[in-house]
Motif scaffolding. Structure first.
Motif, mmCIF file in Angstrom:
data_model
loop_
_atom_site.group_PDB
_atom_site.id
_atom_site.type_symbol
_atom_site.label_atom_id
_atom_site.label_comp_id
_atom_site.label_asym_id
_atom_site.label_seq_id
_atom_site.Cartn_x
_atom_site.Cartn_y
_atom_site.Cartn_z
ATOM 1 N N HIS A 1 0.863 -1.182 0.000
ATOM 2 C CA HIS A 1 0.000 0.000 0.000
ATOM 3 C C HIS A 1 0.898 1.230 0.000
ATOM 4 O O HIS A 1 1.893 1.270 0.719
ATOM 5 C CB HIS A 1 -0.908 0.016 1.229
ATOM 6 C CG HIS A 1 -1.929 -1.082 1.205
ATOM 7 N ND1 HIS A 1 -1.631 -2.392 1.506
ATOM 8 C CD2 HIS A 1 -3.246 -1.062 0.902
ATOM 9 C CE1 HIS A 1 -2.716 -3.127 1.401
ATOM 10 N NE2 HIS A 1 -3.712 -2.345 1.026
ATOM 11 N N ALA A 2 0.529 2.214 -0.803
ATOM 12 C CA ALA A 2 1.314 3.452 -0.885
ATOM 13 C C ALA A 2 0.461 4.613 -0.390
ATOM 14 O O ALA A 2 -0.738 4.684 -0.653
ATOM 15 C CB ALA A 2 1.754 3.708 -2.315
ATOM 16 N N GLU A 3 1.106 5.523 0.336
ATOM 17 C CA GLU A 3 0.420 6.733 0.783
ATOM 18 C C GLU A 3 0.516 7.747 -0.345
ATOM 19 O O GLU A 3 1.605 8.145 -0.750
ATOM 20 C CB GLU A 3 1.060 7.288 2.053
ATOM 21 C CG GLU A 3 0.326 8.477 2.615
ATOM 22 C CD GLU A 3 0.911 8.966 3.929
ATOM 23 O OE1 GLU A 3 0.374 9.954 4.457
ATOM 24 O OE2 GLU A 3 1.884 8.377 4.417
ATOM 25 N N LEU A 4 -0.630 8.135 -0.885
ATOM 26 C CA LEU A 4 -0.681 9.036 -2.030
ATOM 27 C C LEU A 4 -1.582 10.223 -1.720
ATOM 28 O O LEU A 4 -2.519 10.114 -0.926
ATOM 29 C CB LEU A 4 -1.233 8.302 -3.260
ATOM 30 C CG LEU A 4 -0.512 7.030 -3.702
ATOM 31 C CD1 LEU A 4 -1.292 6.348 -4.814
ATOM 32 C CD2 LEU A 4 0.895 7.342 -4.173
ATOM 33 N N THR A 5 -1.308 11.331 -2.399
ATOM 34 C CA THR A 5 -2.244 12.449 -2.327
ATOM 35 C C THR A 5 -3.464 12.062 -3.150
ATOM 36 O O THR A 5 -3.442 11.093 -3.925
ATOM 37 C CB THR A 5 -1.632 13.738 -2.897
ATOM 38 O OG1 THR A 5 -1.388 13.551 -4.297
ATOM 39 C CG2 THR A 5 -0.350 14.116 -2.166
ATOM 40 N N LEU A 6 -4.521 12.826 -3.025
ATOM 41 C CA LEU A 6 -5.742 12.505 -3.766
ATOM 42 C C LEU A 6 -5.511 12.547 -5.275
ATOM 43 O O LEU A 6 -5.984 11.673 -6.006
ATOM 44 C CB LEU A 6 -6.867 13.462 -3.355
ATOM 45 C CG LEU A 6 -7.289 13.399 -1.878
ATOM 46 C CD1 LEU A 6 -8.408 14.394 -1.604
ATOM 47 C CD2 LEU A 6 -7.690 12.001 -1.477
ATOM 48 N N ASP A 7 -4.763 13.550 -5.743
ATOM 49 C CA ASP A 7 -4.486 13.651 -7.178
ATOM 50 C C ASP A 7 -3.604 12.495 -7.655
ATOM 51 O O ASP A 7 -3.823 11.937 -8.736
ATOM 52 C CB ASP A 7 -3.830 14.994 -7.501
ATOM 53 C CG ASP A 7 -4.795 16.167 -7.315
ATOM 54 O OD1 ASP A 7 -6.010 15.957 -7.514
ATOM 55 O OD2 ASP A 7 -4.328 17.270 -6.967
ATOM 56 N N GLU A 8 -2.601 12.147 -6.849
ATOM 57 C CA GLU A 8 -1.741 11.014 -7.205
ATOM 58 C C GLU A 8 -2.544 9.718 -7.246
ATOM 59 O O GLU A 8 -2.357 8.885 -8.140
ATOM 60 C CB GLU A 8 -0.605 10.860 -6.188
ATOM 61 C CG GLU A 8 0.441 11.945 -6.231
ATOM 62 C CD GLU A 8 1.421 11.863 -5.074
ATOM 63 O OE1 GLU A 8 2.520 12.420 -5.225
ATOM 64 O OE2 GLU A 8 1.100 11.253 -4.023
ATOM 65 N N ALA A 9 -3.457 9.571 -6.304
ATOM 66 C CA ALA A 9 -4.282 8.369 -6.265
ATOM 67 C C ALA A 9 -5.171 8.271 -7.501
ATOM 68 O O ALA A 9 -5.304 7.197 -8.096
ATOM 69 C CB ALA A 9 -5.132 8.356 -5.000
ATOM 70 N N LEU A 10 -5.762 9.389 -7.909
ATOM 71 C CA LEU A 10 -6.603 9.374 -9.114
ATOM 72 C C LEU A 10 -5.784 9.007 -10.349
ATOM 73 O O LEU A 10 -6.238 8.233 -11.202
ATOM 74 C CB LEU A 10 -7.287 10.730 -9.305
ATOM 75 C CG LEU A 10 -8.435 11.036 -8.360
ATOM 76 C CD1 LEU A 10 -8.922 12.460 -8.555
ATOM 77 C CD2 LEU A 10 -9.572 10.046 -8.569
ATOM 78 N N GLU A 11 -4.585 9.550 -10.457
ATOM 79 C CA GLU A 11 -3.721 9.234 -11.595
ATOM 80 C C GLU A 11 -3.334 7.750 -11.581
ATOM 81 O O GLU A 11 -3.353 7.078 -12.612
ATOM 82 C CB GLU A 11 -2.462 10.120 -11.559
ATOM 83 C CG GLU A 11 -1.592 9.997 -12.777
ATOM 84 C CD GLU A 11 -2.281 10.433 -14.061
ATOM 85 O OE1 GLU A 11 -1.985 9.834 -15.115
ATOM 86 O OE2 GLU A 11 -3.127 11.345 -14.018
ATOM 87 N N PHE A 12 -2.996 7.246 -10.396
ATOM 88 C CA PHE A 12 -2.658 5.830 -10.279
ATOM 89 C C PHE A 12 -3.839 4.952 -10.671
ATOM 90 O O PHE A 12 -3.685 3.960 -11.379
ATOM 91 C CB PHE A 12 -2.211 5.497 -8.842
ATOM 92 C CG PHE A 12 -2.050 4.024 -8.604
ATOM 93 C CD1 PHE A 12 -0.922 3.358 -9.056
ATOM 94 C CD2 PHE A 12 -3.039 3.299 -7.954
ATOM 95 C CE1 PHE A 12 -0.778 1.996 -8.862
ATOM 96 C CE2 PHE A 12 -2.904 1.939 -7.759
ATOM 97 C CZ PHE A 12 -1.774 1.288 -8.208
ATOM 98 N N ILE A 13 -5.036 5.317 -10.207
ATOM 99 C CA ILE A 13 -6.225 4.521 -10.499
ATOM 100 C C ILE A 13 -6.496 4.473 -11.998
ATOM 101 O O ILE A 13 -6.860 3.421 -12.536
ATOM 102 C CB ILE A 13 -7.445 5.069 -9.707
ATOM 103 C CG1 ILE A 13 -7.255 4.778 -8.222
ATOM 104 C CG2 ILE A 13 -8.751 4.481 -10.218
ATOM 105 C CD1 ILE A 13 -8.245 5.487 -7.325
#
Length: 151
Positions: A90-102
């Motif tokens: 599991h990686a701790e991501l910002t909301l924008d980073e999480a959306l890009e990853f998704i």
């Protein structure tokens, strides 16, 4: 002769039922598991969008601990979230980073699902081919053979 044909038909039927149909089920199950992952990531993306759109700094939610057993949880800071990136990490991501990853993960999973869909289509084609061959063998078995005439 007819006994040999019946044995061949039984082997073909066994091959279809125990081999090809099992492979088809396994392939479709693997594809469905990938679709479940895609669904979870899309649900997470939707939740992230809600957090961003409403400007939530903290929130209360319910967390599934397993077997549909939910508990209330309070999230004091919504700037970062933990996202399952695969292989148990599991990686701790910002909301924008999480959306890009998704977005990237969804594309990757869609490609994997497409591979399983193509494999399932091939297996279905093989099943159909074997069943048609069995029908031909049965048809040939019923047609009368050439007659021999004494001259």
């Amino acid at each position: 002769m007819e006994n040999e044909i019946q044995q061949k038909l039984a082997r073909y039927e066994s091959f279809v039922n125990e081999g090809l149909r099992k492979d088809l089920k396994d392939t479709l199950d693997a594809r469905d598991a990938i679709y479940d992952q895609i669904s979870e990531y899309l649900k997470l993306a939707k939740d992230i969008e809600v957090i961003k759109d409403n400007g939530l700094k903290e929130m209360k939610t319910q967390v599934d601990l397993g077997s549909n057993f939910y508990v209330q949880a309070k999230i004091p800071d919504t700037k970062h979230i933990f996202v399952n990136v695969g292989f148990g990490f599991h990686a701790e991501l910002t909301l924008d980073e999480a959306l890009e990853f998704i977005k990237k993960k969804e594309v990757h999973l869609q490609k994997k699902a497409e591979v399983f869909t193509k494999k399932a289509s091939q297996i279905r084609a093989h099943i159909k081919l074997v069943l048609e061959a069995m029908a031909e063998i049965m048809k040939l078995d019923r047609t009368p053979g050439p007659r021999s005439f004494n001259v």
